[in-house]
Each structure stands twice: as C-alpha cells, then as structure tokens.
Scaffold this active site. Structure first.
Site: not given
Length: 446
Positions: A265, A316
């Site tokens: 991220h 994810d």
C-alpha cells in the site's frame, strides 16, 4: 514441448513468429522470426504471466458481503470488524477450498504467481493445531491444486496497536511470538511445491514492536519481506503519536529496507518518503481494486515511477480478481487525481506497456521469482484470444493498451511451469474447485 506465437512480448520487446521451447518447467530456448513446426502448439499473442504480489485468499469467501452500509459511516476499520467475524469460523478445509477458488480465478485472469500474505495460523479462539503450519499447508495444497506459483508469506502478528498494545480477542488466531515464528516458517517451507518459496511478513508496525521486527528478520534468510504500511490516515496519525515519525519514514530509518522488501500500500506518503522508498530499491505493493473498495486513498504512482521506484500489483482482499482491472484502476486513479490522461506513460509511449512491464518486473522482484519470457525462467505464459474484437488489428503495445483498457476478458490459455492450467478462458479444474468452494461457504454461512 514447444509453443509458437505470431507475436510475443520478450524482455527486449515484441517479437514476431516466436518459438518457445520448454523443458522441466522452464523456458530453455527462444527463436524469433521462426516458422511453426509440426507438433508446435500455435497461438496468436503470448505474454509473460503476471505476479500477484499481495493476497489474503480467505477473503475471497466474503467478497460482496461488506457492501451494505452500517448505522454510521463505513471505512476500513468497520470493514475489518466484519472480516474478523467471518474469519472466526474458517477451518482448514474451508481455507483450502476458498484459497483454491481464488487461485483458479487468478490464473484465469492472467496471474501465474501469488504472494499469499498468510496470517490465519491458529484454530478458532486461538488454540493451536497439532501442526503449527497446518493452515500454511492448506494454502500450499490449494496453490498446488490450482496450479499457481506460490510465494508464501507467513505473517508475524503480536499486537493490536503501536507500542505493543495487547492483541484483541478477534486477533487470537493470528498471534505468535518471535520464538515460535521461526518454527512456523520452517514448517511452512517444508510443505511447499516445486518452484514455490516462503519469505516472511511482519503484518504492520501496529502488530510488531521494533525489537520483534529485528528478532524475526533473520528468518527471511534472503527471501522476500512484506509489510502493510501507511494504508490508512489513522495509521499515520497513530504512528506519529507513538514515534514522532510517519510509518514509511520510521521503517526506512530503522530497518534494513532493500530490494528484498515490499511495502504493501504505502498509500499515504510524503514526497520525501516517496523519494527515499524509491532509492531503497524496495517495491511498493499496490492493490488498486481493494484500495478503492476500502476507501484507502491513491498512491502517488506517477511521481514514484519517475523517481525510479518499483511497483507491483496485488488483489489483496480478492473482492474482484482481474489482472487487467488492477492495472486499469491504477492508471485511472492517477487520472482522477491529476485530471489528465495517460499519466503513467512516458512521452510517446504506451500506458498499458509501462503498466504491464512495471508490474511484471516489480512483482517478480517482490515475490523472489524473476518474471518474463526468457531462457531459464519458469514457463509462466499467457495467451490472449486474438478473436476478441478489442484486439482486432492490434500489434505490440497496442495489444496491452487494448487488453487493459478496452477488452472484456481476452485471456485464453495460461501455462504455469509449462503445464496448461487454463484453456479457452476456463481453469481445467474449475468445476471441482468451485464445488468445494460452494460447499465451504454453505458451512460457513449456515
């Protein structure tokens, strides 16, 4: 075994009439400008398979279940509470079934290797299985059943917040200690299939103290190290309150971050952090679909790439599994921020071409497995269906632009280590894998 393509993307660029010779799961020879020979399997468009550098496979089972608004405003933290409730019921059989479904869908989307950020180690309530790596073994079994390459990333998780806050009840299934973690990783490595490997993943700066981070890093032993970082603004604020520094700033200043690392991220970073991260050689692990689904924010990808930064993409939460969509949304987020077009392209070049090559290279680095159609590499290959109208009369990088931005789902065949796992867009074991997935969800939602 030999595959022949009318055109294929090689490390040096696009080539015509390409023959790929495969032996023992690896590419052993490449000819260009070559005619197909009897016995060659012929296809129109050949690409290297993409790495999926960040997955929580079990979350595929809850995809779509968090799209109803609660009594107040919803955000990452309210989504996390629903995730905790879902994960509380998952047993080994359910984990294996859900992961196999996710991995089969990844292959159908053009991913050929997955980085599984695996933190569901223990039994419901936090009790230990007889084999500490039971759940790691189920992830490995799912990857082998689906035929996808696996970089397993067993997660170290000990705390609920910065400064060593005690873990919550809902986190009991994740928690381990530095003393036990090395055994968990060793036992996990013993369960892997051919071509697979296991690094480590300190979950986040929230979940590991500085001393614990330093204690577990030797377990990596030169393999990948992944960490969630700076995904949420609240995380940045809490880190400032704990240390006086922002998460990426703290990590780069205190830990030996190098190209073995992947910062997942890294959404909320300053220009200084962005430049320092690029200089470290570590990859930024971007998950645009999940980051949009959770309302995380948008990573400054254009400036990071221009500074020489490395990126890869991951699915994810697996709310939607689509390699092209991850790349498309990565670019579209930049366009919405900059109010401009073709933001991630360089002057005079293809946007899809830069996206694909960046994700291929950075993702391969992050997963410890070089990617690309080159001699010595694993024969992880994707063919596109040239009959898709969006690919009509395209060649070279225009094919990547059209796949990412215009086509619906043109992935035709997918090979992993030279074994064909997808044909005509369908995984070869789709029906059996899906039946197990449906049975697992029926048990979990009963």
């Amino acid at each position: 075994m030999t595959l022949w393509f009318e055109q294929a993307l090689l490390p040096g660029g696009w080539a015509s009439r390409v023959r790929l010779s495969i032996a023992n799961g690896r590419i052993c020879g490449i000819e260009t400008g070559a005619d197909a020979r009897p016995g060659d399997e012929r296809h129109a468009i050949g690409l290297p398979g993409l790495p999926n550098l960040h997955s929580h496979a079990f979350q595929r089972g809850m995809a779509g279940l968090a799209e109803a608004r609660g009594p107040g405003s919803d955000d990452f933290w309210s989504w996390r509470e629903l995730m905790y409730r879902f994960v509380a019921r998952i047993g080994p059989d359910e984990l294996e079934a859900i992961a196999a479904q996710a991995y089969a869908e990844m292959l159908e989307a053009g991913f050929t290797r997955v980085g599984e950020f695996h933190y569901l180690h223990h039994a419901p309530g936090g009790g230990r299985y007889g084999d500490i790596a039971e759940m790691s073994g189920r992830i490995a079994a799912a990857a082998q059943a689906a035929g996808i390459g696996l970089t397993l990333l067993p997660v170290f998780y000990a705390h609920s917040g910065f400064g060593g806050a005690p873990p919550g009840e809902a986190q009991a299934r994740f928690v381990t200690s530095p003393e036990v973690f090395g055994d968990l990783v060793d036992r996990s490595r013993a369960k892997l299939g051919d071509g697979d490997l296991a690094g480590i993943a300190p979950h986040s700066l929230r979940a590991a103290t500085p001393d614990e981070l330093r204690a577990i890093l030797p377990v990596a032993d030169g393999r990948p190290v992944h960490i969630h970082i700076a995904e949420q603004l609240r995380e940045v604020e809490d880190c400032l309150g704990w240390s006086g520094r922002r998460p990426v700033e703290w990590l780069l200043g205190e830990m030996p971050v190098d190209p073995d690392w992947c910062l997942v991220h890294a959404t909320h970073i300053t220009p200084g952090e962005r430049e320092a991260l690029a200089a470290s050689g570590a990859a930024a692990g971007l998950c645009p679909v999940t980051e949009a689904n959770l309302g995380d924010g948008i990573f400054p990808a254009a400036a990071f790439l221009d500074a020489g930064g490395r990126i890869g993409v991951g699915t994810d939460s697996n709310v939607r599994i689509d390699a092209a969509e991850e790349l498309r949304l990565l670019e579209y987020g930049q366009r919405l921020t900059a109010r401009a077009r073709n933001v991630l392209a360089q002057d005079g070049t293809s946007t899809g071409g830069r996206l694909f090559r960046a994700a291929l290279s950075g993702g391969g680095q992050a997963l410890g497995a070089p990617s690309g159609l080159a001699p010595g590499n694993w024969a992880d290959i994707v063919s596109l269906d040239a009959s898709d109208p969006a690919l009509a009369d395209r060649s070279g990088d225009a094919l990547l632009d059209s796949w990412i931005f215009a086509a619906r789902r043109p992935v035709d065949c997918v090979w992993r280590m030279g074994a064909k796992q997808v044909s005509g867009g369908r995984h070869r074991h789709r029906e059996a894998i899906e039946a197990r997935f449906r049975a697992a969800l029926a048990r979990l939602t009963a």
